[in-house]
Design a protein around this motif. Structure first.
Motif, PDB file in Angstrom:
ATOM      1  N   ARG A 190      44.154  38.536  35.668  1.00  0.00           N
ATOM      2  CA  ARG A 190      42.859  38.986  35.139  1.00  0.00           C
ATOM      3  C   ARG A 190      42.136  39.885  36.131  1.00  0.00           C
ATOM      4  O   ARG A 190      41.509  40.875  35.744  1.00  0.00           O
ATOM      5  CB  ARG A 190      41.996  37.778  34.767  1.00  0.00           C
ATOM      6  CG  ARG A 190      42.422  37.091  33.475  1.00  0.00           C
ATOM      7  CD  ARG A 190      41.358  36.112  32.994  1.00  0.00           C
ATOM      8  NE  ARG A 190      41.357  34.899  33.804  1.00  0.00           N
ATOM      9  CZ  ARG A 190      41.982  33.771  33.474  1.00  0.00           C
ATOM     10  NH1 ARG A 190      42.702  33.721  32.363  1.00  0.00           N
ATOM     11  NH2 ARG A 190      41.911  32.704  34.241  1.00  0.00           N
ATOM     12  N   LEU A 191      42.207  39.531  37.426  1.00  0.00           N
ATOM     13  CA  LEU A 191      41.545  40.346  38.445  1.00  0.00           C
ATOM     14  C   LEU A 191      42.096  41.767  38.440  1.00  0.00           C
ATOM     15  O   LEU A 191      41.333  42.739  38.544  1.00  0.00           O
ATOM     16  CB  LEU A 191      41.744  39.707  39.820  1.00  0.00           C
ATOM     17  CG  LEU A 191      41.220  40.503  41.026  1.00  0.00           C
ATOM     18  CD1 LEU A 191      39.717  40.716  40.922  1.00  0.00           C
ATOM     19  CD2 LEU A 191      41.574  39.790  42.333  1.00  0.00           C
ATOM     20  N   GLN A 192      43.412  41.896  38.307  1.00  0.00           N
ATOM     21  CA  GLN A 192      44.019  43.224  38.326  1.00  0.00           C
ATOM     22  C   GLN A 192      43.455  44.105  37.220  1.00  0.00           C
ATOM     23  O   GLN A 192      43.212  45.296  37.428  1.00  0.00           O
ATOM     24  CB  GLN A 192      45.537  43.112  38.165  1.00  0.00           C
ATOM     25  CG  GLN A 192      46.251  44.437  37.976  1.00  0.00           C
ATOM     26  CD  GLN A 192      46.068  45.397  39.120  1.00  0.00           C
ATOM     27  OE1 GLN A 192      46.062  44.993  40.282  1.00  0.00           O
ATOM     28  NE2 GLN A 192      45.899  46.677  38.826  1.00  0.00           N
ATOM     29  N   PHE A 193      43.243  43.546  36.054  1.00  0.00           N
ATOM     30  CA  PHE A 193      42.835  44.354  34.915  1.00  0.00           C
ATOM     31  C   PHE A 193      41.379  44.097  34.506  1.00  0.00           C
ATOM     32  O   PHE A 193      41.019  44.311  33.347  1.00  0.00           O
ATOM     33  CB  PHE A 193      43.779  44.122  33.739  1.00  0.00           C
ATOM     34  CG  PHE A 193      45.132  44.753  33.938  1.00  0.00           C
ATOM     35  CD1 PHE A 193      45.253  46.125  34.051  1.00  0.00           C
ATOM     36  CD2 PHE A 193      46.270  43.968  34.031  1.00  0.00           C
ATOM     37  CE1 PHE A 193      46.494  46.719  34.246  1.00  0.00           C
ATOM     38  CE2 PHE A 193      47.519  44.546  34.218  1.00  0.00           C
ATOM     39  CZ  PHE A 193      47.631  45.930  34.331  1.00  0.00           C
ATOM     40  N   THR A 194      40.565  43.643  35.458  1.00  0.00           N
ATOM     41  CA  THR A 194      39.130  43.570  35.171  1.00  0.00           C
ATOM     42  C   THR A 194      38.583  44.952  34.858  1.00  0.00           C
ATOM     43  O   THR A 194      37.712  45.120  33.982  1.00  0.00           O
ATOM     44  CB  THR A 194      38.376  42.976  36.373  1.00  0.00           C
ATOM     45  OG1 THR A 194      38.892  41.679  36.640  1.00  0.00           O
ATOM     46  CG2 THR A 194      36.879  42.891  36.101  1.00  0.00           C
ATOM     47  N   ASN A 195      39.081  45.953  35.600  1.00  0.00           N
ATOM     48  CA  ASN A 195      38.715  47.358  35.376  1.00  0.00           C
ATOM     49  C   ASN A 195      37.216  47.595  35.455  1.00  0.00           C
ATOM     50  O   ASN A 195      36.679  48.493  34.801  1.00  0.00           O
ATOM     51  CB  ASN A 195      39.258  47.855  34.028  1.00  0.00           C
ATOM     52  CG  ASN A 195      40.771  47.960  34.019  1.00  0.00           C
ATOM     53  OD1 ASN A 195      41.381  48.262  35.038  1.00  0.00           O
ATOM     54  ND2 ASN A 195      41.387  47.686  32.885  1.00  0.00           N
ATOM     55  N   ARG A 196      36.545  46.773  36.272  1.00  0.00           N
ATOM     56  CA  ARG A 196      35.096  46.946  36.455  1.00  0.00           C
ATOM     57  C   ARG A 196      34.813  48.131  37.362  1.00  0.00           C
ATOM     58  O   ARG A 196      35.420  48.275  38.421  1.00  0.00           O
ATOM     59  CB  ARG A 196      34.512  45.679  37.071  1.00  0.00           C
ATOM     60  CG  ARG A 196      33.031  45.760  37.413  1.00  0.00           C
ATOM     61  CD  ARG A 196      32.504  44.413  37.827  1.00  0.00           C
ATOM     62  NE  ARG A 196      32.896  44.010  39.167  1.00  0.00           N
ATOM     63  CZ  ARG A 196      32.107  44.137  40.246  1.00  0.00           C
ATOM     64  NH1 ARG A 196      30.914  44.700  40.133  1.00  0.00           N
ATOM     65  NH2 ARG A 196      32.520  43.700  41.415  1.00  0.00           N
ATOM     66  N   SER A 197      33.895  48.972  36.951  1.00  0.00           N
ATOM     67  CA  SER A 197      33.421  50.048  37.823  1.00  0.00           C
ATOM     68  C   SER A 197      32.223  49.533  38.604  1.00  0.00           C
ATOM     69  O   SER A 197      31.145  49.303  38.047  1.00  0.00           O
ATOM     70  CB  SER A 197      33.012  51.284  37.015  1.00  0.00           C
ATOM     71  OG  SER A 197      32.316  52.199  37.857  1.00  0.00           O
ATOM     72  N   VAL A 198      32.408  49.348  39.898  1.00  0.00           N
ATOM     73  CA  VAL A 198      31.317  48.874  40.748  1.00  0.00           C
ATOM     74  C   VAL A 198      30.163  49.870  40.727  1.00  0.00           C
ATOM     75  O   VAL A 198      28.981  49.491  40.651  1.00  0.00           O
ATOM     76  CB  VAL A 198      31.832  48.672  42.188  1.00  0.00           C
ATOM     77  CG1 VAL A 198      30.702  48.253  43.104  1.00  0.00           C
ATOM     78  CG2 VAL A 198      32.950  47.654  42.209  1.00  0.00           C
ATOM     79  N   VAL A 199      30.480  51.140  40.760  1.00  0.00           N
ATOM     80  CA  VAL A 199      29.437  52.165  40.729  1.00  0.00           C
ATOM     81  C   VAL A 199      28.732  52.155  39.378  1.00  0.00           C
ATOM     82  O   VAL A 199      27.518  52.391  39.296  1.00  0.00           O
ATOM     83  CB  VAL A 199      30.036  53.548  41.047  1.00  0.00           C
ATOM     84  CG1 VAL A 199      29.005  54.651  40.818  1.00  0.00           C
ATOM     85  CG2 VAL A 199      30.522  53.585  42.491  1.00  0.00           C
ATOM     86  N   GLY A 200      29.479  51.864  38.314  1.00  0.00           N
ATOM     87  CA  GLY A 200      28.831  51.731  37.018  1.00  0.00           C
ATOM     88  C   GLY A 200      27.785  50.636  37.035  1.00  0.00           C
ATOM     89  O   GLY A 200      26.669  50.808  36.516  1.00  0.00           O
ATOM     90  N   ASP A 201      28.121  49.481  37.637  1.00  0.00           N
ATOM     91  CA  ASP A 201      27.143  48.395  37.755  1.00  0.00           C
ATOM     92  C   ASP A 201      25.925  48.822  38.572  1.00  0.00           C
ATOM     93  O   ASP A 201      24.797  48.425  38.284  1.00  0.00           O
ATOM     94  CB  ASP A 201      27.789  47.179  38.419  1.00  0.00           C
ATOM     95  CG  ASP A 201      28.756  46.456  37.507  1.00  0.00           C
ATOM     96  OD1 ASP A 201      28.744  46.728  36.284  1.00  0.00           O
ATOM     97  OD2 ASP A 201      29.536  45.633  38.011  1.00  0.00           O
TER      98      ASP A 201
END
Length: 800
Positions: free
Chosen positions: A561-572
């Protein structure tokens, strides 16, 4: 058919008397025997799903034979192209002015690449390094692997007709030798040192009457160039290891996510390598390598990340007033070594050029087009690269493959000291973790720099970690640590290392934040910085990883799941601020860079609705991606955030987007114009416009660029005329999530994002790329029972 299969089973069982016999293929499983070459070498290759080979042999030469054979079957054209580079023959076959693919050096033209690699060959460098006794040089086991690999590659060439259109019928596809395999190891070793300045090495010439005697280097330009030159060259990686007390069963966990090129000679290739009773390791090798670079076994798993250490230094030479090709050391003149190299050129006259080498290394005259290091009547510069004496990476990797714990991983690093430009992160079945920046670096201490820096070095070293030392003084040479296997490099006791913390993580930052709760300090500047701003990817990784460690009860599925969280930190950090500032614009308009007034109302709503992920279905991700690239091109980092970086809060700072920066509205307007002009809806799903085409099929890809802080990094080529990001240059490559459950078999999920074969006619040219698109994994088959149960098991015995 049954008789043939029984014969295969019997010969396999006889061959492998020290371990479990290779199973006989069943009636519906194809089996072949190959009889390639002389030399008494043999191996059994068992293919399972996605074309992954499990290679078994009775000795190292046989194992190398099977590995070389199987690599050629999947990657013959890519490998052959690399061997042309390493033999210095690109100009002969492809012309002198064309550019190599950049896999094995940063040379910009075939001619300069050839002059360098041909010079290495003619100087006898490889033979000398191979002849060094272990551990300074390669062990007999590694040399057997190299020799066997060359024989296996040649065997495949002799037995098969090439179908890959990239090299079918090409005269430049030829047999290779152990020396060619060693040359690839050498090229990768110097990739971040001499390999970065090959153009300069091969064109540097002494001053003539027209050379300005008093020309000097521009410190600011050289410092900027050095930072760019020794950056990760598009490569990067993430890796995290979790300690046993954070997991559900007390065993360790490791997730490795290297970001390597998707094309060319730095691709990974998957295999399991087994000598019964001696070695059993699975993972990925860099093409042309006979050892597993990143992988796991029944007890331990490891990955690498590109490190921040600077693997070389510059030496400023004081020249003999009577001869610009002689330099002074403690007042005594020493002549440079003249290396004259001739290169054959396609449809032309052979080209002969001279290179100039010193006791420190080759003379260089630049660190890039904008950073000259003038060779004048009084001064010249040489590049010192200790990895030009390093063929030890194979033994280091072989030690990893045999290791039973993180302590033994560290032991292999300490014994062989062979990794040139990466960190190592590891976990084991007993629950231990390890981070170490055990790379081969010149022994440049802060004290030595303070004592021996030239004026140029006093600017470069603090800014980039690149030292410029006074070559006229013998006491300014890097000293030797007693535990260093090679003179002039740091010994293992001086390397940044962190053991047995709840987690260790690296996303290409310095060692400082391998664990945010236990910062690593006390190392020399050449290793990297301490107390400076982390990249968004590092910040996001530390947030996610530390939260997982605190939660506990972790399993391999959490790594998936961590690999494909695909969260953009800059987006947050920035998307909500950008959406609010957008919505507040008078009349919903912004002025573009060309003065055009653009209605951005729709963009405001899309940014507000975006979920800050880079999934293929994410709407608003592409808009923010294109906007953020423009904004960061226009606005310096110091002006980008309202809350600046604080070394006491490195994971959460800087933050709060400065929407009043002068480039904000311009970037927004130009992004809207760009997408509309390309016919791309502002709220288009990311995967509709971030994809690769394989066999005419458009395969959407998840992930995002470095500047967005996405763990699942994808660096793609923008081509709006073709619909967006249409090919990947670098990014997530060989991904592995590994744990243990006490059964003796590792629990491993893997994914080779660009698939196993570069041949478009292969069934394994894009199969794992489709898995990557769907965020699915390959369940690894490591133990005998798992290999035997593969519904796609195919057995090939290769021998003479």
């Amino acid at each position: 058919m049954r008789t043939r299969l029984r014969r295969l089973a019997v010969t396999a069982a006889v061959l492998f008397t020290t371990g479990a016999a290779v199973p006989a293929a069943t009636a519906d499983q194809s089996s072949r025997q190959e009889h390639p070459t002389h030399g008494g070498l043999s191996a059994v290759i068992r293919y399972t799903e996605y074309g992954i080979p499990h290679i078994v042999a009775k000795d190292y030469a046989g194992l190398g034979f099977g590995d070389g054979w199987a690599q050629a079957a999947d990657q013959v054209c890519t490998l052959a192209d690399g061997f042309v580079t390493l033999s210095g023959e690109r100009s002969r076959f492809f012309g002198p002015d064309a550019a190599p693919d950049g896999s094995l050096s940063a040379a910009t033209k075939n001619l300069t690449s050839d002059l360098y690699f041909r010079g290495v060959r003619e100087a006898g460098t490889l033979e000398r390094l191979l002849a060094e006794p272990a551990p300074r040089g390669p062990s007999r086991q590694v040399r057997d692997l190299m020799r066997g690999w060359a024989a296996g590659y040649n065997a495949w060439l002799k037995q098969h007709r090439i179908t890959d259109p990239a090299c079918a019928g090409a005269a430049w596809v030829r047999p290779v030798t152990e020396l060619d395999v060693a040359a690839r190891t050498f090229a990768l070793a110097v990739l971040a040192g001499q390999g970065r300045v090959i153009d300069s090495i091969t064109t540097a010439q002494p001053p003539t009457g027209t050379t300005t005697a008093f020309a000097t280097a521009d410190p600011g330009a050289v410092a900027r160039a050095a930072r760019e030159l020794f950056a990760d060259d598009g490569m990067g990686s993430n890796a995290v290891a979790f300690r046993g007390d954070t997991t559900a069963n007390g065993h360790g966990l490791l997730l490795g996510n290297p970001h390597y090129p998707w094309q060319g000679g730095r691709r990974f290739w998957q295999a399991q390598l087994t000598i019964p009773g001696e070695l059993n390791v699975s993972g990925a090798s860099l093409l042309g390598s006979p050892t597993v670079s990143i992988g796991y076994n029944a007890h331990v798993a490891w990955s690498h990340t590109v490190a921040t250490g600077i693997p070389g230094n510059v030496v400023q030479l004081k020249l003999d007033p009577a001869d610009p090709t002689a330099y002074l050391v403690d007042g005594e003149p020493e002549r440079m070594t003249r290396r004259t190299v001739t290169v054959e050129v396609k449809d032309g006259t052979p080209v002969t050029r001279t290179q100039w080498w010193t006791r420190y290394g080759p003379v260089v005259t630049s660190m890039g087009p904008q950073a000259q290091l003038p060779w004048t009547a009084t001064t010249a510069y040489a590049l010192s690269d200790p990895n030009a004496e390093n063929l030890r990476s194979g033994d280091t990797a072989l030690g990893f493959g045999k290791a039973r714990s993180t302590a033994e991983i560290l032991g292999s690093l300490q014994r062989h000291q062979g990794l040139p430009w990466v960190n190592t992160i590891a976990a084991d079945s007993a629950g231990h973790t390890l981070f170490t920046q055990a790379q081969v670096l010149p022994r440049i201490t802060d004290e030595l720099v303070a004592r021996c820096s030239t004026g140029l070095g006093k600017v470069l070293y603090p800014a980039s970690g690149l030292a410029v030392l006074d070559g006229s003084r013998g006491d300014c040479a890097p000293g030797s640590d007693p535990d260093a296997v090679q003179p002039g490099i740091f010994g293992p006791s001086r390397l940044p290392t962190l053991k047995d913390t709840p987690y260790v993580e690296n996303s290409n930052g310095s060692a400082w934040l391998a664990n945010a709760d236990t910062p690593v300090t006390g190392y020399e500047r050449i290793f990297g910085t301490i107390g400076t701003a982390a990249s968004p990817r590092t910040r996001g990784a530390l947030q996610d990883v530390s939260a997982l460690a605190a939660r506990g009860g972790l399993a391999v599925r959490d790594l998936e799941r961590l690999q494909f969280t695909n969260r953009s930190v800059v987006g947050d950090l920035a998307a909500a601020d950008a959406a609010r500032a957008c919505a507040a614009l008078p009349d919903g308009t912004a002025t573009g860079g060309d003065g055009t007034v653009v209605d951005v109302t729709e963009a405001c709503a899309v940014l507000k609705a975006w979920d800050h992920t880079m999934n293929t279905g994410s709407r608003g991700a592409l808009l923010f991606d294109r906007f953020w690239r423009r904004l960061t091109d226009k606005v310096p980092t110091a002006q980008l955030w309202k809350v600046p970086f604080s070394a006491t809060d490195p994971v959460r700072t800087p933050n709060t987007l400065n929407t009043e920066a002068s480039g904000f509205t311009t970037a927004l307007a130009d992004t809207v114009t760009e997408l509309r002009s390309a016919g791309i809806p502002l709220n288009a799903p990311l995967g509709s416009h971030q994809f690769v085409v394989r066999g005419g099929e458009r395969i959407p890809l998840p992930g995002g660029t470095e500047s967005l802080g996405v763990w699942n990094k994808v660096e793609a080529q923008w081509d709006p005329a073709q619909g967006g990001y249409t090919e990947v240059t670098t990014g997530s490559s060989h991904i592995q999530a590994v744990g243990w459950n006490g059964s003796g078999c590792p629990v491993a999920r893997t994914l080779l994002t660009y698939s196993q074969s570069s041949n478009p006619d292969s069934p394994h040219h894009a199969d794992q790329t489709r898995l990557f698109s769907q965020e699915k994994w390959v369940t690894s088959r490591f133990c005998e029972k798992d290999i035997r149960s593969s519904p796609q098991l195919r057995v090939v015995r290769v021998h003479n």
